[in-house]
Scaffold this active site. Structure first.
Site, short mmCIF file in Angstrom:
data_model
loop_
_atom_site.label_atom_id
_atom_site.label_comp_id
_atom_site.label_asym_id
_atom_site.label_seq_id
_atom_site.Cartn_x
_atom_site.Cartn_y
_atom_site.Cartn_z
N GLU A 7 7.12 -1.23 24.98
CA GLU A 7 5.88 -0.48 24.93
C GLU A 7 5.41 -0.15 26.35
O GLU A 7 4.92 -1.01 27.07
CB GLU A 7 4.81 -1.30 24.21
N THR A 57 -2.66 4.39 -4.42
CA THR A 57 -2.41 3.19 -5.21
C THR A 57 -2.29 1.96 -4.31
O THR A 57 -1.90 2.06 -3.14
CB THR A 57 -1.11 3.33 -6.02
N HIS A 87 -1.32 3.35 18.95
CA HIS A 87 -0.91 2.12 18.26
C HIS A 87 -1.22 2.25 16.76
O HIS A 87 -2.37 2.55 16.40
CB HIS A 87 -1.68 0.93 18.82
N LEU A 110 0.84 -1.20 0.00
CA LEU A 110 0.00 0.00 0.00
C LEU A 110 0.87 1.25 0.00
O LEU A 110 0.63 2.18 -0.75
CB LEU A 110 -0.93 0.00 1.22
N HIS A 119 6.10 1.38 15.03
CA HIS A 119 5.24 0.29 15.50
C HIS A 119 4.10 -0.02 14.55
O HIS A 119 3.08 -0.57 14.96
CB HIS A 119 4.71 0.56 16.90
N SER A 144 -5.26 2.55 21.70
CA SER A 144 -5.75 2.06 20.41
C SER A 144 -6.35 3.19 19.59
O SER A 144 -6.98 4.10 20.14
CB SER A 144 -6.82 0.98 20.65
#
Length: 771
Positions: free
Chosen positions: A531, A708, A294, A125, A185, A345
């Site tokens: 972490e 793309t 994250h 990607l 990460h 998150s």
């Protein structure tokens, strides 16, 4: 405890796990060549054990050898690069920025982060980059380097090899003390660049192809920053970011003292710290931003290599500053670096049971029907691609605001402090009379449960504080029993894997870790080898700030920089550790890990503040293992269908597309991993627009563009297809376009060595029209 019963599916999966584990152990025993013993540096004060490992670092010996399989690469002798003259009569710093590609394989390799079997790369990607920043005092006497890399985390092997190559090129100018390597990460980057057994197994082997590509990219970015140094100024700004994150373990966070929690308005760190760099004429050079989130907007169903939400923020910022350049090109460098993201998150809609829709925001992240495997958090978008862009844009927009208003200049000396520490044996003084110790590494049951961002296997559950006789027996039979010492030290963690006591064929987890800090005037950057959870980061920042203040350095800004130098999983607070959710089960050195780090980083702060860094103990140097198991996915030759050649168009583009639609072309493909080591082409694709005035095709997108997508579909016996998509943006100009595909096919004639051959192909032209 109620008797555990298993469904037919679970029984089959357990049998499959046992067989796979047995095969894995057998393969490891056969294919690893070395015994796993460690040779420490002679200056470390630890007796040397002769073995087939080497140690590399700032004192790596000339002519040392890195061996992978049967291939040996000789490290070149030290050649010190002459220093360019530095202009001295100014206030500020010499500043250099550099960016280089470090993507590695985009096929036939695991993606690093979710530890999900079968989540192999199948295309790209966006490209991954290493972004380096070199800062030196006006007279060049002191300098520091910060590098943010679009990878899951920095492995110890990666850091040691980078330091070795820097020493070969620059001598003592850049080394373990003043170079920080930090991973963003992203969970969508390739694995395979580790040396400890847990990560080798998770990576399905060691990929020398990816490792070399990453090392080369990181070193190249530092070289570019070194060459680009010019007098300039650094400005700092801070502010909160709203709407981009949630705490994924709120139950754990609530275990921290209420009086402590009351001091904060949120259960996540919302503060972003931004550095703005410019030369003495005001020309912009670069940005570094630290923010706790994250990069898991792309979930564990993804198979495309990419840099996730933080990478998208960097993409937007660099495209804004590098106008008229393609993505990944241009002089301006913007790094969005990781911080104390352990329990944070981006999937802000929170956890819900995917089968019923009800919330599963509970202590065990479990659903009434289906258990933990049904509990997943989702992002704000229509799909994971859209969520990645939404979260990334929020981060970008806030960084842009803080950058534009940054006016506080950083001034003062540069300093760096570093130690290697045996984290399995740190004595931590809780007060003047009571001490505790860290533990040999171990992973708890809840580690196997995964998180609401990506669940684990076999229906393990977060918050497990009691072991299961079935899994304990299976572990004991395959790997041996954990000692009473490690079980007592790790309490209340029920041990699933006693990795600190497993040494064959190599240690399963690191014992020796880096603790490191650099200061730029009133800014201190702490390099964390893992972490930190939200509250862990807050406690460390507060302790380091207080230590600096004790020795006369008031009002220091302390940044938590995560995933640095070596990976050691998570670091929770002592209170969070007691309830054993995923983050606590993954705190491998036991309940007092955070206290140990606070003690160690306070010592670094004191050494910097009192100018006694030279008196710090060097510590035991970590190992660098020479032989590692190769990838379990073999290299095979590529084959085109009968009557076809590589690059032939199988599905052509339509004659016309409107903006907002997807142009798609499918070609006869070849394995993209061939291109990681062959630099004939530096992109798998281009989207090109025809310019009638010059009668030329101009590239408007490449495979670093978020518009793309390059999908690789693996067939049988070396056959494959490649599909290129262009998601036509609203900003696309009407006109005539085409899509081009660049690849390499692996060919091997009878009794001859394999070769990789470049090829390229072009779609038919098509028109883009506005609605």
């Amino acid at each position: 405890m109620a008797k555990r019963t298993f469904s037919t599916l679970e029984t089959f999966l357990i049998f499959l796990l046992v067989m796979m584990t047995a095969v894995t152990v057998a393969l490891l025993s056969l294919l690893f060549i070395t015994s796993g013993t460690i040779e420490n540096h002679k200056d470390s004060g630890v007796p040397t054990i002769q073995s087939s490992t080497t140690t590399l670092g700032s004192t790596a010996t000339q002519g040392s050898t890195l061996t992978h399989g049967t291939t040996a690469t000789q490290t070149p002798p030290v050649v010190t690069t002459p220093e360019p003259p530095l202009f001295q009569n100014f206030s500020g710093y010499h500043i250099g920025v550099g960016r280089a590609d470090c993507t590695g394989q985009v096929a036939d390799i695991n993606l690093m982060g979710y530890s999900k079997t079968g989540q192999n790369a199948r295309g790209i990607l966006t490209r991954l980059y290493s972004r380096a920043f070199v800062m030196a005092e006006p007279d060049g006497s002191n300098r520091v380097v910060f590098v943010s890399i679009d990878i899951g985390m920095v492995s110890q092997r990666l850091r040691l090899e980078v330091l070795n190559r820097l020493q070969n090129k620059y001598g003592s100018l850049y080394g373990k003390d003043n170079v920080i390597l930090s991973g963003t990460h992203t969970h969508s980057g390739p694995a395979g660049y580790f040396q400890y057994t847990v990560f080798v197994i998770a990576s399905e082997g060691f990929s020398n192809r990816t490792f070399e590509y990453m090392v080369t990219g990181i070193v190249k970015s530092i070289e570019m920053a070194h060459k680009n140094m010019k007098p300039g100024k650094i400005f700092i700004n801070k502010g909160t970011v709203e709407g981009a994150q949630i705490n994924r373990s709120p139950y754990s966070y609530l275990q921290n003292p209420e009086s402590e929690r009351a001091r904060y308005s949120s259960n996540t760190d919302k503060e972003m710290v931004v550095l703005k760099m410019e030369d003495l004429d005001g020309a912009e050079l670069g940005l570094i931003s630290w923010f706790a989130i994250h990069p898991v907007s792309m979930n564990n169903s993804n198979h495309l290599v990419n840099s996730d939400n933080m990478g998208y923020a960097a993409y937007l910022f660099e495209q804004e500053k590098n106008k008229e350049y393609l993505p990944g090109e241009g002089p301006y460098v913007a790094a969005f670096a990781s911080s104390n993201l352990g329990d944070v998150s981006p999937n802000i809609l929170g956890p819900h049971c995917v089968n019923t829709g009800e919330s599963c925001d509970n202590a065990n992240s479990s659903c009434p029907i289906g258990g933990s495997s049904m509990c997943m958090a989702t992002g704000p978008g229509l799909d994971m691609f859209n969520s990645t862009q939404i979260i990334g844009r929020i981060i970008y927009e806030r960084a842009k605001e803080l950058y534009a208003s940054a006016s506080q200049e950083l001034t003062g000396p540069l300093a760096a402090a570093h130690q290697w520490v045996n984290m399995t044996d740190v004595t931590v003084w809780l007060n003047s009379t009571h001490s505790v110790k860290t533990c040999k590494p171990a992973l708890g049951y809840s580690f196997a449960a995964g998180t609401i961002d990506g669940f684990g296997s076999f229906n393990f559950t977060q918050g497990t504080t009691v072991g299961d006789p079935f899994w304990d027996t299976l572990r004991d039979q395959l790997l041996g029993k954990p000692s009473e010492e490690i079980k007592q030290c790790q309490k209340p963690k029920p041990i699933l894997l006693h990795t600190g006591e497993l040494t064959k064929p190599h240690p399963w987890h690191p014992d020796i870790v880096d603790v490191q800090m650099i200061t730029i005037g009133s800014l201190a950057i702490t390099a964390i080898p893992g972490e930190f959870t939200t509250m862990s980061g807050r406690r460390l920042r507060e302790a380091v700030q207080a230590e600096f203040a004790t020795y006369g350095m008031q009002n220091m800004t302390v940044v938590i920089s995560g995933l640095c130098n070596v990976y050691t999983h998570y670091i929770t607070t002592f209170e969070e550790y007691q309830v054993q959710r995923y983050e606590a089960a993954s705190t491998i050195y036991g309940p007092h890990t955070l206290s140990a780090y606070i003690q160690l980083f306070r010592a670094l702060a004191k050494a910097i503040a009192t100018d006694t860094v030279a008196n710090l103990s060097r510590g035991p140097e970590p190992p660098f293992f020479k032989q590692l198991i190769a990838s379990l996915i073999p290299n095979i030759v590529d084959r085109a269908p009968i009557g076809k050649t590589f690059g032939d168009v199988l599905q052509p583009a339509k004659p016309t597309y409107r903006v907002g639609e997807v142009a798609e072309v499918t070609f006869v493909g070849a394995n993209p991993k061939n291109s990681a080591e062959n630099q004939t082409h530096r992109t798998f694709l281009t989207v090109e627009k025809y310019e009638a005035t010059s009668a030329t095709w101009q590239i408007v997108h490449n495979d670093a563009s978020w518009e793309t997508r390059f999908y690789w579909y693996k067939g049988l016996l070396g056959h494959s297809n490649a599909t290129i998509q262009w998601h036509i943006p609203d900003t696309a100009q009407p006109g005539i376009y085409r899509i081009r595909y660049f690849g390499h096919n692996r060919k091997q004639d009878f009794l001859k060595p394999a070769v990789t051959l470049p090829f390229e192909s072009t779609s038919s032209a098509f028109e883009v029209v506005t609605t």
